[in-house]
Design an enzyme around this catalytic site. Structure first.
Site, short mmCIF file in Angstrom:
data_model
loop_
_atom_site.label_atom_id
_atom_site.label_comp_id
_atom_site.label_asym_id
_atom_site.label_seq_id
_atom_site.Cartn_x
_atom_site.Cartn_y
_atom_site.Cartn_z
N CYS A 186 -19.13 1.87 -22.54
CA CYS A 186 -18.70 0.64 -23.20
C CYS A 186 -18.41 -0.45 -22.17
O CYS A 186 -17.36 -0.44 -21.53
CB CYS A 186 -17.46 0.93 -24.04
SG CYS A 186 -16.81 -0.55 -24.81
N CYS A 189 -15.35 -2.59 -23.03
CA CYS A 189 -14.05 -1.97 -22.75
C CYS A 189 -13.77 -1.95 -21.25
O CYS A 189 -12.64 -2.16 -20.83
CB CYS A 189 -14.01 -0.53 -23.25
SG CYS A 189 -14.80 -0.24 -24.82
N ASP A 190 -14.78 -1.64 -20.45
CA ASP A 190 -14.53 -1.31 -19.04
C ASP A 190 -15.15 -2.27 -18.03
O ASP A 190 -14.81 -2.21 -16.84
CB ASP A 190 -15.10 0.10 -18.75
CG ASP A 190 -14.47 1.15 -19.64
OD1 ASP A 190 -13.30 0.99 -19.99
OD2 ASP A 190 -15.16 2.12 -19.99
#
Ligand code: NAP
Length: 309
Positions: free
Chosen positions: A131, A134-135
């Site tokens: 992701c 997300c990261d």
């Protein structure tokens, strides 16, 4: 006893929640481990009708939940661990507790497909991720080269997003043509920070000994030549697998474990309905999942009305 339990709070689950709530069925809606579903990990959603400027995926899901709750849906953080579908009412085990249900809508969605490499799982969260939203902004990836694996819309979206942070984004794809929609493919390949690496597979993520990602070993599938690409992160974006393990052997599925509806959204077990990505490997869009959630809610309403006649 619940009239309807909805498993999943992605677009399908929350739309089913909205419609069953408005039909006064007081649905219990279980989030699973990923409230809001996969869309919460997307940045901007540009193809959900009604949002001409696009909308943040997380915000879209928060709005859907609020809309369903406004009409009485009971959204509960909880994971279904087991289901008994051979008895009436059905019994679900939710975080250890039994929940009886007259009907169930399975809207459990799909999860990220993994490459299946040992080094990939050993380095997950140590540079291997599924992701970018997300990261991608983590310090470990800033101004560093990163690798995105895949050739679909997800891979293109991840690659384009990562160009904000990374020095170079290598897009490693096993063929010489992207599967992504034309607009996404064109946008991605036009980005000067994206360097496609065609006809290639990642065979190992390096370096397990150092306990962090330092590169990937790549094999050219046409020449069999092997090489090492230095990078600080590996973003795997090679599609999804349906979250249907709970229902294996009871609910009819295809060879890839996608649930096969029998008629409309009804499954082979009377009183159990299905909607969204756990039964759709063709369209897999937020708007189609929402449409199927609506259809499942209407099917449940009619089924319950038929029982009460
Ligand atoms: P996808 O379209 O199924 O693409 C998966 C990609 O990964 C393909 O290029 C495939 O290669 C590759 N792949 C599969 N297994 C692999 C393996 N074991 N090793 C290496 N490569 C592998 O999946 P997706 O990109 O997640 O998209 C899923 C759906 O969501 C699509 O309908 C897409 O349109 C939609 N989506 C839309 C948006 C958007 O519009 N904003 C964003 C993301 C996703 P091959 O090409 O060789 O098969």
């Amino acid at each position: 006893m619940e009239k309807v339990v909805i498993i999943g709070t992605g677009c399908a689950g929350l739309t089913a929640a909205l419609y069953t709530a408005r039909a006064n069925l007081h649905p219990l809606v279980l989030t699973g481990t990923m409230p809001g579903g996969l869309l919460t990990t997307t940045s901007i959603v540009e193809n959900y009708p009604g949002f001409p400027e696009g909308i943040d995926g997380y915000e879209l899901m928060v709005r859907m939940q609020k809309q369903a709750e406004r009409f009485g849906a009971k959204v509960k953080f909880g994971t279904v661990e087991a289901v008994k579908l051979s008895q009436r009412p059905f019994v679900l085990t939710v975080d250890g507790d039994p929940v009886a249900a007259e009907t169930i809508i399975i809207a459990s969605g799909a999860g990220h497909r993994h490459l299946g490499l040992e080094s990939e799982s050993l380095l997950e969260r140590k540079g291997v991720t599924y992701c970018a939203t997300c990261d991608g902004a983590l310090p470990m990836f800033r101004n560093q080269p990163v690798v995105v694996v895949g050739g679909g819309d997800s891979a293109c979206e991840e690659a384009t997003y990562l160009t904000r942070f990374a020095s170079t984004v290598y897009l490693v794809h096993r063929r010489d043509k992207l599967r992504a929609s034309q607009i996404m493919a064109d946008r991605t390949l036009a980005n000067p920070k994206v360097k496609p690496i065609w006809d290639s597979a990642v065979t190992e993520v390096l370096d397990v000994k150092q306990d962090k990602v330092t590169g990937v070993r790549i094999k050219n599938l046409k020449t069999n030549a092997e090489s090492v690409l230095d990078c600080a992160g590996v973003f795997v974006a090679i599609g999804h697998v349906p979250n249907t393990q709970l229902f294996k052997g009871v609910i009819d599925m295809d060879e890839n474990d996608y649930i096969l509806p029998k008629q409309g959204t009804a499954t082979n077990v009377e009183g159990v309905f299905v909607a969204g990505d756990c039964s759709d490997h063709v369209y897999r869009q937020a708007v189609t999942a929402a449409g199927l959630g609506c259809a499942a809610a209407i099917d449940v309403e009619r089924y319950l009305a038929g029982l009460n006649k």
